[in-house]
Design a protein around this motif. Structure first.
Motif, short mmCIF file in Angstrom:
data_model
loop_
_atom_site.label_atom_id
_atom_site.label_comp_id
_atom_site.label_asym_id
_atom_site.label_seq_id
_atom_site.Cartn_x
_atom_site.Cartn_y
_atom_site.Cartn_z
N LYS A 60 19.51 25.12 22.96
CA LYS A 60 19.56 25.31 24.39
C LYS A 60 20.73 26.22 24.78
O LYS A 60 20.62 27.05 25.69
CB LYS A 60 19.67 23.95 25.08
N ASN A 61 21.86 26.03 24.09
CA ASN A 61 23.07 26.82 24.39
C ASN A 61 23.39 27.74 23.21
O ASN A 61 24.47 27.68 22.62
CB ASN A 61 24.25 25.91 24.70
N PHE A 62 22.40 28.49 22.82
CA PHE A 62 22.46 29.30 21.62
C PHE A 62 23.67 30.24 21.59
O PHE A 62 24.34 30.41 20.57
CB PHE A 62 21.15 30.11 21.51
N LYS A 63 23.97 30.83 22.73
CA LYS A 63 25.03 31.84 22.76
C LYS A 63 26.42 31.26 22.65
O LYS A 63 27.38 31.99 22.35
CB LYS A 63 24.92 32.63 24.07
N GLU A 64 26.55 29.96 22.87
CA GLU A 64 27.87 29.34 22.84
C GLU A 64 28.32 28.97 21.43
O GLU A 64 29.44 28.55 21.23
CB GLU A 64 27.87 28.08 23.72
N TYR A 65 27.41 29.09 20.45
CA TYR A 65 27.73 28.68 19.08
C TYR A 65 27.67 29.88 18.15
O TYR A 65 26.85 30.79 18.31
CB TYR A 65 26.75 27.61 18.60
N SER A 66 28.55 29.81 17.13
CA SER A 66 28.55 30.88 16.14
C SER A 66 27.35 30.73 15.22
O SER A 66 26.70 29.67 15.14
CB SER A 66 29.84 30.83 15.31
N GLU A 67 27.10 31.81 14.49
CA GLU A 67 25.96 31.78 13.56
C GLU A 67 26.15 30.72 12.48
O GLU A 67 25.20 30.02 12.10
CB GLU A 67 25.80 33.18 12.94
N ASP A 68 27.36 30.59 11.97
CA ASP A 68 27.65 29.58 10.94
C ASP A 68 27.43 28.16 11.46
O ASP A 68 26.90 27.29 10.77
CB ASP A 68 29.10 29.73 10.45
N LYS A 69 27.86 27.96 12.70
CA LYS A 69 27.69 26.63 13.30
C LYS A 69 26.22 26.30 13.47
O LYS A 69 25.77 25.17 13.18
CB LYS A 69 28.39 26.60 14.66
N ILE A 70 25.43 27.27 13.93
CA ILE A 70 23.99 27.05 14.12
C ILE A 70 23.32 26.73 12.78
O ILE A 70 22.50 25.82 12.67
CB ILE A 70 23.33 28.30 14.77
N ARG A 71 23.68 27.54 11.73
CA ARG A 71 23.09 27.32 10.40
C ARG A 71 23.46 25.93 9.87
O ARG A 71 22.64 25.24 9.27
CB ARG A 71 23.57 28.40 9.45
N LYS A 72 24.69 25.54 10.11
CA LYS A 72 25.15 24.25 9.62
C LYS A 72 24.38 23.10 10.28
O LYS A 72 23.95 22.14 9.62
CB LYS A 72 26.65 24.10 9.89
N VAL A 73 24.18 23.18 11.60
CA VAL A 73 23.44 22.14 12.34
C VAL A 73 21.99 22.08 11.85
O VAL A 73 21.42 21.01 11.64
CB VAL A 73 23.50 22.40 13.85
N TYR A 74 21.39 23.26 11.66
CA TYR A 74 20.00 23.32 11.20
C TYR A 74 19.86 22.75 9.79
O TYR A 74 18.95 21.94 9.50
CB TYR A 74 19.52 24.78 11.23
N ASP A 75 20.75 23.17 8.88
CA ASP A 75 20.70 22.69 7.49
C ASP A 75 20.88 21.17 7.43
O ASP A 75 20.22 20.48 6.64
CB ASP A 75 21.78 23.37 6.64
N GLN A 76 21.79 20.66 8.25
CA GLN A 76 22.04 19.21 8.26
C GLN A 76 20.79 18.46 8.72
O GLN A 76 20.39 17.44 8.13
CB GLN A 76 23.22 18.88 9.17
N ALA A 77 20.15 18.96 9.81
CA ALA A 77 18.94 18.30 10.31
C ALA A 77 17.82 18.36 9.28
O ALA A 77 17.09 17.37 9.05
CB ALA A 77 18.49 18.98 11.61
#
Length: 381
Positions: A77-94
């Motif tokens: 939802k707040n894609f622009k507020e997170y870095s690419e590494d942070k997004i990848r980390k959240v996705y990988d964890q899920a």
């Protein structure tokens, strides 16, 4: 003659050893089944603990997956507020948590199936052990019969050719009795127990679904089947040796036996005179078997419409007569020295009595048995 005597003694000894070995084999099967039961029971206990642990792990993973999905939704939802590494980390964890949950649930399914399989196997083994124990008891009865009756017969038959022939007939009768008992156990109690097991599972499933009325109805059916199974087992045991003979005595046992034949032959009449004292057990057993054999001959071979059994017990002797109005036979034309008649003669001679059979074609048959006896001190019921 000595050679013939040794031959029959050898046959009887071999037969007794065979029955003993059969008893030992059934006992070993029961013991091996008990050991398997204990092993599976131990495995089941461990499995139940593992299932509980895996369920707990799965529930915990589900909570983590929900949180991870929530976090992933927030990042998306707040894609622009997170870095690419942070997004990848959240996705990988899920993704990893979801994979772990699938693996855990698959493991739970496998463990549950194995648990259910062991529980069914335990029920099957339990039934097998019960049947084996029952068979051991029945084989013991057969062994007692062989040791007591056939050994006495072997000692008293003097004619060498007759003795050899009688021994072979004994083996044939023994094998036929085993086949009959096996068929009766398989077609009767064994089938009924299998049906009861199936019906009980139906009751369990129906009750779990909440259909109490149907479950109660099935329980009534199971109760009827259990009653029928008990009747069949008691009938088979009664054929081996009527328990009423030991408990009640000769006359009540004959009455009970004739009642069991009413469906096959409704016209069997029993008349008797007796004092209140019991006979010794060996007299009662012999007389019951003689009367039983005579009735069976009249039913199977004479095609009689009426069978009359008369029994007169005094302090000195017992006189039994079994008369039928069947087709009769010419006594000079006995077929193959009837095994049943030979056996009856041997029983009577062992007890120092006398057996007479009067019959002609078309005039029926009359069997007369006279045995000198000593009264038992036990009072009959």
């Amino acid at each position: 003659m000595k050679h013939t005597d040794r031959t029959l003694d050898y046959i009887i000894d071999e037969m007794i050893d065979t029955v003993k070995n059969s008893k030992d084999e059934v006992f070993e099967i029961a013991e091996e089944s008990r050991k398997e039961y204990e092993t599976l029971e131990h495995e089941l206990a461990i499995l139940k603990e593992d299932v509980a642990t895996v369920i707990e792990e799965g529930d915990l993973l589900e909570k983590k997956v929900k949180l991870a999905r929530k976090k992933l939704a927030e990042v998306s939802k707040n894609f622009k507020e997170y870095s690419e590494d942070k997004i990848r980390k959240v996705y990988d964890q899920a993704h990893q948590l979801q994979t772990d949950l699938v693996v855990t649930r698959d493991k739970e399914k496998v463990l549950r199936e194995r648990r259910d399989e062991i529980e069914l196997r335990l029920k099957s083994i339990e039934q097998m052990v019960e049947r084996a124990e029952g068979l051991v008891g029945k084989i013991s009865i057969v062994l007692n019969y062989l040791n007591e009756d056939f050994k006495e017969v072997s000692d008293l038959i003097s004619d060498a050719h007759q003795k050899q022939e009688f021994g072979l007939k004994i083996i044939e009768a023994q094998e036929e009795e085993r086949r009959r008992l096996s068929r009766e156990m398989h077609d009767g109690p064994a089938q009924m127990l299998a049906n009861i097991m199936l019906r009980s599972e139906i009751v369990d499933r129906t009750f779990k679904k909440g259909d109490v009325d149907s479950a109660v109805k099935e329980m009534r059916n199971v109760r009827v089947m259990i009653r029928d199974s008990l009747y069949e087992v008691r009938r088979i045991i009664y054929d081996l040796r009527p328990m009423a003979l030991d408990d009640l005595g000769l006359i009540p046992t004959i009455k009970k036996y004739i009642r069991t034949l009413e469906d096959q032959h409704p016209n069997i009449r029993f008349k008797y005179q007796s004092s209140n004292e019991r006979l010794h057990s060996h007299y009662e057993v012999a007389l019951f078997r003689l009367i039983q054999e005579s009735i069976q001959n009249a039913m199977k071979h004479a095609e009689a419409e009426l069978i009359v059994v008369e029994l007169d017990i005094s302090n000195e002797r017992v006189v039994a007569t079994i008369t039928d109005n069947g087709k009769g036979f010419e006594q000079s034309e006995k077929k193959d020295k009837s095994f049943g008649i030979i056996g009856m003669h041997e029983r009577v001679e062992i007890l120092g009595g006398e057996l007479k059979i009067n019959s002609k074609k078309g005039t029926g048959t009359r069997v007369s048995i006279m045995i000198p006896v000593e009264q038992d001190t036990t009072t009959a019921n």
